[in-house]
Design a protein around this motif. Structure first.
Motif, PDB file in Angstrom:
ATOM      1  N   HIS A 183       0.990  -1.147  -0.057  1.00 21.20           N
ATOM      2  CA  HIS A 183      -0.035  -0.041  -0.005  1.00 21.20           C
ATOM      3  C   HIS A 183       0.809   1.173   0.103  1.00 21.20           C
ATOM      4  CE1 HIS A 183      -2.431  -3.284   1.662  1.00 21.20           C
ATOM      5  NE2 HIS A 183      -3.582  -2.788   0.847  1.00 21.20           N
ATOM      6  N   THR A 184       2.061   0.995  -0.590  1.00 19.84           N
ATOM      7  CA  THR A 184       2.759   2.245  -0.679  1.00 19.84           C
ATOM      8  C   THR A 184       2.542   3.333  -1.585  1.00 19.84           C
ATOM      9  OG1 THR A 184       4.291   1.319  -2.297  1.00 19.84           O
ATOM     10  CG2 THR A 184       4.873   1.034   0.133  1.00 19.84           C
ATOM     11  N   ASN A 185       1.464   3.083  -2.398  1.00 25.13           N
ATOM     12  CA  ASN A 185       0.875   4.116  -3.271  1.00 25.13           C
ATOM     13  C   ASN A 185       0.375   5.185  -2.706  1.00 25.13           C
ATOM     14  OD1 ASN A 185      -0.918   2.166  -2.611  1.00 25.13           O
ATOM     15  ND2 ASN A 185      -2.350   2.741  -4.325  1.00 25.13           N
ATOM     16  N   GLU A 186      -0.050   5.032  -1.387  1.00 21.24           N
ATOM     17  CA  GLU A 186      -0.584   5.941  -0.330  1.00 21.24           C
ATOM     18  C   GLU A 186       0.345   7.031   0.056  1.00 21.24           C
ATOM     19  OE1 GLU A 186      -3.212   4.373   2.423  1.00 21.24           O
ATOM     20  OE2 GLU A 186      -3.892   2.611   1.125  1.00 21.24           O
ATOM     21  N   ILE A 187       1.716   6.879  -0.243  1.00 21.27           N
ATOM     22  CA  ILE A 187       2.691   7.815   0.303  1.00 21.27           C
ATOM     23  C   ILE A 187       2.708   8.882  -0.870  1.00 21.27           C
ATOM     24  CG2 ILE A 187       5.120   8.188   0.619  1.00 21.27           C
ATOM     25  CD1 ILE A 187       5.353   5.317   1.284  1.00 21.27           C
ATOM     26  N   GLN A 188       2.312  10.234  -0.411  1.00 21.98           N
ATOM     27  CA  GLN A 188       2.642  11.290  -1.081  1.00 21.98           C
ATOM     28  C   GLN A 188       3.942  11.734  -1.439  1.00 21.98           C
ATOM     29  OE1 GLN A 188      -0.231  12.683  -2.279  1.00 21.98           O
ATOM     30  NE2 GLN A 188      -1.179  10.946  -1.408  1.00 21.98           N
ATOM     31  N   GLY A 189       4.373  12.146  -2.870  1.00 22.12           N
ATOM     32  CA  GLY A 189       5.775  12.474  -3.079  1.00 22.12           C
ATOM     33  C   GLY A 189       6.636  11.737  -2.663  1.00 22.12           C
ATOM     34  N   ILE A 190       6.745  10.374  -3.445  1.00 14.01           N
ATOM     35  CA  ILE A 190       7.560   9.382  -3.075  1.00 14.01           C
ATOM     36  C   ILE A 190       8.985   9.932  -3.602  1.00 14.01           C
ATOM     37  CG2 ILE A 190       8.335   6.756  -3.913  1.00 14.01           C
ATOM     38  CD1 ILE A 190       5.499   6.245  -4.219  1.00 14.01           C
ATOM     39  N   PRO A 191      10.031   9.794  -2.944  1.00 17.09           N
ATOM     40  CA  PRO A 191      11.623  10.141  -3.312  1.00 17.09           C
ATOM     41  C   PRO A 191      12.125   9.256  -4.159  1.00 17.09           C
ATOM     42  CG  PRO A 191      11.012   9.778  -0.661  1.00 17.09           C
ATOM     43  CD  PRO A 191      10.011   9.164  -1.446  1.00 17.09           C
ATOM     44  N   ASP A 192      13.241   9.689  -4.734  1.00 22.71           N
ATOM     45  CA  ASP A 192      13.843   8.972  -5.727  1.00 22.71           C
ATOM     46  C   ASP A 192      14.909   7.978  -5.231  1.00 22.71           C
ATOM     47  OD1 ASP A 192      12.536  10.208  -7.560  1.00 22.71           O
ATOM     48  OD2 ASP A 192      13.789  11.789  -8.140  1.00 22.71           O
ATOM     49  N   SER A 193      15.348   8.121  -3.990  1.00 22.45           N
ATOM     50  CA  SER A 193      16.269   7.327  -3.383  1.00 22.45           C
ATOM     51  C   SER A 193      15.853   6.450  -2.328  1.00 22.45           C
ATOM     52  CB  SER A 193      17.370   8.104  -2.992  1.00 22.45           C
ATOM     53  OG  SER A 193      16.938   8.850  -1.888  1.00 22.45           O
ATOM     54  N   VAL A 194      16.668   5.430  -1.937  1.00 14.70           N
ATOM     55  CA  VAL A 194      16.192   4.473  -0.454  1.00 14.70           C
ATOM     56  C   VAL A 194      16.478   5.637   0.634  1.00 14.70           C
ATOM     57  CG1 VAL A 194      17.170   2.843   0.904  1.00 14.70           C
ATOM     58  CG2 VAL A 194      16.673   2.366  -1.504  1.00 14.70           C
ATOM     59  N   GLU A 195      17.451   6.505   0.784  1.00 14.27           N
ATOM     60  CA  GLU A 195      17.608   7.404   1.606  1.00 14.27           C
ATOM     61  C   GLU A 195      16.437   8.310   2.170  1.00 14.27           C
ATOM     62  OE1 GLU A 195      19.991   6.936  -0.694  1.00 14.27           O
ATOM     63  OE2 GLU A 195      21.390   5.653   0.512  1.00 14.27           O
ATOM     64  N   GLY A 196      16.078   8.917   0.841  1.00 19.90           N
ATOM     65  CA  GLY A 196      14.837   9.869   0.753  1.00 19.90           C
ATOM     66  C   GLY A 196      13.627   9.100   1.318  1.00 19.90           C
ATOM     67  N   ALA A 197      13.351   7.753   0.806  1.00 21.61           N
ATOM     68  CA  ALA A 197      12.391   7.179   1.296  1.00 21.61           C
ATOM     69  C   ALA A 197      12.394   6.627   2.762  1.00 21.61           C
ATOM     70  CB  ALA A 197      12.241   5.522   0.682  1.00 21.61           C
ATOM     71  N   VAL A 198      13.580   6.528   3.373  1.00 18.33           N
ATOM     72  CA  VAL A 198      13.691   6.297   4.853  1.00 18.33           C
ATOM     73  C   VAL A 198      13.169   7.716   5.367  1.00 18.33           C
ATOM     74  CG1 VAL A 198      15.187   5.956   6.747  1.00 18.33           C
ATOM     75  CG2 VAL A 198      15.321   4.430   4.672  1.00 18.33           C
ATOM     76  N   VAL A 199      13.730   8.798   5.006  1.00 18.63           N
ATOM     77  CA  VAL A 199      13.377   9.910   5.558  1.00 18.63           C
ATOM     78  C   VAL A 199      12.102  10.312   5.643  1.00 18.63           C
ATOM     79  CG1 VAL A 199      13.609  12.597   5.662  1.00 18.63           C
ATOM     80  CG2 VAL A 199      15.538  10.965   5.257  1.00 18.63           C
ATOM     81  N   SER A 200      11.232   9.980   4.448  1.00 16.56           N
ATOM     82  CA  SER A 200       9.857  10.274   4.112  1.00 16.56           C
ATOM     83  C   SER A 200       8.905   9.609   5.113  1.00 16.56           C
ATOM     84  CB  SER A 200       9.549   9.994   2.691  1.00 16.56           C
ATOM     85  OG  SER A 200       7.961  10.036   2.508  1.00 16.56           O
ATOM     86  N   VAL A 201       9.386   8.292   5.472  1.00 17.77           N
ATOM     87  CA  VAL A 201       8.376   7.358   6.131  1.00 17.77           C
ATOM     88  C   VAL A 201       8.675   7.850   7.406  1.00 17.77           C
ATOM     89  CG1 VAL A 201       8.300   4.940   6.996  1.00 17.77           C
ATOM     90  CG2 VAL A 201       8.447   5.389   4.598  1.00 17.77           C
ATOM     91  N   ARG A 202       9.749   7.832   7.919  1.00 22.45           N
ATOM     92  CA  ARG A 202      10.272   8.290   9.215  1.00 22.45           C
ATOM     93  C   ARG A 202       9.287   9.700   9.777  1.00 22.45           C
ATOM     94  NH1 ARG A 202      15.734   9.324   9.853  1.00 22.45           N
ATOM     95  NH2 ARG A 202      15.847   6.954   9.644  1.00 22.45           N
ATOM     96  N   ASP A 203       9.182  10.645   8.742  1.00 23.63           N
ATOM     97  CA  ASP A 203       8.523  11.913   8.984  1.00 23.63           C
ATOM     98  C   ASP A 203       7.032  11.636   8.923  1.00 23.63           C
ATOM     99  OD1 ASP A 203      10.771  13.190   8.849  1.00 23.63           O
ATOM    100  OD2 ASP A 203      10.628  14.103   6.500  1.00 23.63           O
ATOM    101  N   GLU A 204       6.500  10.634   8.243  1.00 23.67           N
ATOM    102  CA  GLU A 204       5.021  10.134   8.457  1.00 23.67           C
ATOM    103  C   GLU A 204       4.721   9.524   9.863  1.00 23.67           C
ATOM    104  OE1 GLU A 204       2.480  10.464   6.319  1.00 23.67           O
ATOM    105  OE2 GLU A 204       3.592  11.800   5.121  1.00 23.67           O
ATOM    106  N   ILE A 205       5.688   9.062  10.103  1.00 27.15           N
ATOM    107  CA  ILE A 205       5.576   8.174  11.481  1.00 27.15           C
ATOM    108  C   ILE A 205       5.483   9.135  12.510  1.00 27.15           C
ATOM    109  CG2 ILE A 205       6.343   6.693  13.219  1.00 27.15           C
ATOM    110  CD1 ILE A 205       7.496   4.907  10.688  1.00 27.15           C
ATOM    111  N   VAL A 206       6.454  10.065  12.558  1.00 34.27           N
ATOM    112  CA  VAL A 206       6.527  10.976  13.556  1.00 34.27           C
ATOM    113  C   VAL A 206       5.738  11.958  13.760  1.00 34.27           C
ATOM    114  CG1 VAL A 206       8.171  12.676  14.620  1.00 34.27           C
ATOM    115  CG2 VAL A 206       9.173  10.558  13.740  1.00 34.27           C
ATOM    116  N   ARG A 207       5.084  12.441  12.394  1.00 34.19           N
ATOM    117  CA  ARG A 207       3.982  13.474  12.482  1.00 34.19           C
ATOM    118  C   ARG A 207       2.852  13.338  13.246  1.00 34.19           C
ATOM    119  NH1 ARG A 207       0.794  14.538   6.999  1.00 34.19           N
ATOM    120  NH2 ARG A 207       0.844  12.171   7.045  1.00 34.19           N
TER     121      ARG A 207
END
Length: 114
Positions: free
Chosen positions: A90-114
């Motif tokens: 269900h990752t299609n629900e992530i808004q603004g998917i980054p181009d790198s693994v590092e960016g994806a980690v930051v994006s998911v971490r930001d979503e969790i902490v939000r």
């Protein structure tokens, strides 16, 4: 069987998800079954499916439960980490998917902490 029709030494076992069954008793029975299977295997590989949505619920509580469960299957996760594969659904629900693994980690971490 393999493409050539020979018996394959690889066995795939699909089991119910933990906390996604018919209650605690089913989870315990699944744990016992997996322990017996593991005792008979030379090597094991685990594929863990995690719904992206579950990372947002309960501040990532589902992920902590998964990691706790994995710890019970591994004596030393650092040494055995290559035996585990995490697939996020269900990752299609992530808004603004980054181009790198590092960016994806930051994006998911930001979503969790939000």
């Amino acid at each position: 069987p393999t493409k050539e029709g020979k018996k394959s030494p690889v066995v795939y076992v699909d089991c119910p998800g933990f906390e996604d069954t018919n209650g605690h008793e089913a989870d315990v029975a699944t744990s016992v079954m997996l322990s017996k299977v593991a005792a008979q295997c030379r090597t094991l590989r685990f594929v863990i499916l995690i719904s992206y949505v579950s990372l947002l619920e309960d501040r990532g509580g589902a992920m902590r439960s998964v990691l706790k469960l994995i710890r019970s299957f591994s004596r030393n996760f650092v040494e055995e980490k290559e035996s585990f594969m995490f697939l996020f659904t269900h990752t299609n629900e992530i808004q603004g998917i980054p181009d790198s693994v590092e960016g994806a980690v930051v994006s998911v971490r930001d979503e969790i902490v939000r």
